[in-house]
Design a protein around this motif. Structure first.
Motif, PDB file in Angstrom:
ATOM      1  N   TRP A  71       1.272  -1.144  -0.205  1.00 30.52           N
ATOM      2  CA  TRP A  71      -0.063   0.279   0.516  1.00 30.52           C
ATOM      3  C   TRP A  71       0.765   1.049  -0.215  1.00 30.52           C
ATOM      4  O   TRP A  71       0.951   2.199  -0.555  1.00 30.52           O
ATOM      5  N   LEU A  74       2.209   2.906  -3.449  1.00 30.65           N
ATOM      6  CA  LEU A  74       0.880   2.937  -3.921  1.00 30.65           C
ATOM      7  C   LEU A  74       0.705   4.841  -4.062  1.00 30.65           C
ATOM      8  O   LEU A  74       0.477   5.729  -2.985  1.00 30.65           O
TER       9      LEU A  74
ATOM     10  N   MET B  88      -9.453   9.304 -10.807  1.00 28.74           N
ATOM     11  CA  MET B  88      -7.898   9.078  -9.892  1.00 28.74           C
ATOM     12  C   MET B  88      -8.239  10.523  -9.336  1.00 28.74           C
ATOM     13  O   MET B  88      -7.498  11.250  -7.812  1.00 28.74           O
ATOM     14  N   ILE B  91      -9.598   9.224  -5.834  1.00 31.02           N
ATOM     15  CA  ILE B  91      -8.305   7.865  -5.811  1.00 31.02           C
ATOM     16  C   ILE B  91      -7.086   8.675  -5.166  1.00 31.02           C
ATOM     17  O   ILE B  91      -6.814   8.580  -3.799  1.00 31.02           O
ATOM     18  N   ASN B  92      -6.813   9.635  -5.879  1.00 29.93           N
ATOM     19  CA  ASN B  92      -5.791  10.488  -5.307  1.00 29.93           C
ATOM     20  C   ASN B  92      -6.047  11.289  -3.384  1.00 29.93           C
ATOM     21  O   ASN B  92      -4.798  11.820  -3.380  1.00 29.93           O
ATOM     22  N   VAL B  94      -7.704  10.487  -1.618  1.00 25.70           N
ATOM     23  CA  VAL B  94      -7.967   9.254  -0.379  1.00 25.70           C
ATOM     24  C   VAL B  94      -6.012   9.102  -0.687  1.00 25.70           C
ATOM     25  O   VAL B  94      -5.268   8.879   1.193  1.00 25.70           O
ATOM     26  N   LEU B  95      -5.663   8.281  -1.771  1.00 27.05           N
ATOM     27  CA  LEU B  95      -4.111   8.243  -1.607  1.00 27.05           C
ATOM     28  C   LEU B  95      -2.721   9.869  -0.880  1.00 27.05           C
ATOM     29  O   LEU B  95      -2.579   8.917   0.182  1.00 27.05           O
ATOM     30  N   ALA B 139      -9.128  -0.655  -0.725  1.00 31.07           N
ATOM     31  CA  ALA B 139      -8.864   0.901   0.224  1.00 31.07           C
ATOM     32  C   ALA B 139      -9.002  -0.073   1.964  1.00 31.07           C
ATOM     33  O   ALA B 139      -7.799   0.002   3.112  1.00 31.07           O
ATOM     34  N   LEU B 143      -5.514   0.298   4.971  1.00 30.60           N
ATOM     35  CA  LEU B 143      -6.031   1.910   5.617  1.00 30.60           C
ATOM     36  C   LEU B 143      -5.900   1.375   7.156  1.00 30.60           C
ATOM     37  O   LEU B 143      -6.333   0.593   7.549  1.00 30.60           O
TER      38      LEU B 143
END
Lengths: 198, 198
Positions: A71, A74, B88, B91-92, B94-95, B139, B143
């Motif tokens: 993870w 990523l 994305m 998603i970004n 979150v990342l 995720a 997490l």
């Protein structure tokens, strides 16, 4: 039937070539070897493949590069491997290939159980698979001239033993089961289905 | 609770701000207006938003640009609207956001029924939603520190009447139902869920 097989030199592709080549004309396509070289991350390369192959009846894709890693590795950049590869690569095979495929032809893409059954290290594949499955259901109601589309969604496959430790408790899908999944899509009449060959 | 709401000036965002602002601190983020301006297609802009907002307890995203249009308008280029935006972009959030969120915080993204129930003209959203749903499930098992993640997945919503003709037979989700979906994610304890508020 004339079948273009993208990913023909991979673990799944090799098995499918053997399974289908006696009864059908198989155009082997791959990034490194095959009858036609294709880079599915390039729309130009995909166009060239279809121009070279000419009219066809079925496209099978077993080409699904994604980022596999912890993870922590990523981020936007590593995520792109699955976005450009397994997701947009396969989606572009359909968006472009629809202009070359014969009436009543079919597209069969590769997804995977990770879309609904995640495993550590594979979030990129989970997203790419989810995208493919959503796309397949949507494309099925858009494609005309009897053209069908499905995805085959295996768990870990028996010939990819190197992945077994990442899929604890998953019963590996045999190569024969996997082949049946593709047979169902290519030679059956369903469309918009996510075929689980187990 | 300190909540960052990305898409605060949109149809859903406005309702959620009203619903939550009396009891919680809401940081309104949006591409055109709000407490913080953010372009979710830029990782730099997302980083700046989190730096400016500081530690927080929940992120809600209702930001989901996708390409809406006939199948014939769909190609690699138009498909990117949903890939960079709803997929994305979220998603970004979150990342990148995982490095700023408090322990036991939560991310709530927006998906939509199109992932499993396609409609003509929305294949881009079907793929983006599918990606978000696959990502959310993956995720959730990655997490750490009790951080949760869910997606809310409505059908067409009652305040977006302009979309009704595209969703024949879909019973519109009321703004109140939609709000309950987000309440369930933010104030409940579930993770990895696709919440259907209907």
């Amino acid at each position: 039937m004339k079948i273009i097989l993208v990913g023909a030199s991979g673990t799944m592709g090799k098995h499918l070539v053997k399974a289908f080549e006696n009864e059908h004309e198989i155009i082997k396509a791959g990034s490194k070897s095959g009858d036609i070289l294709v880079d599915i991350t390039s729309t130009e390369s995909i166009e060239n493949m279809f121009r070279e192959a000419g009219e066809f009846d079925a496209l099978i894709s077993t080409a699904g590069p994604t980022h596999v890693g912890s993870w922590k590795t990523l981020n936007d950049q590593t995520f792109r491997k699955g976005v450009e590869g397994k997701m947009m690569g396969q989606i572009n095979l359909v968006l472009i290939g629809q202009h070359y495929i014969n009436s009543k032809g079919s597209f069969t893409l590769i997804s995977g159980a990770l879309s609904h059954d995640p495993q550590l290290n594979f979030a990129n594949a989970s997203a790419a698979n989810g995208a493919i499955e959503g796309f397949v259901r949507a494309a099925a109601i858009e494609l005309e001239n009897g053209i069908r589309i499905n995805a085959v969604s295996p768990t870990v496959i028996e010939n990819s033993r190197q992945y077994f430790p990442y899929f604890p408790g998953d019963i590996p899908v045999t190569m024969k089961q996997l082949e049946y999944g593709f047979r169902k899509s290519v030679f059956g009449a369903n469309t918009g289905q996510i075929i689980k060959p187990y």
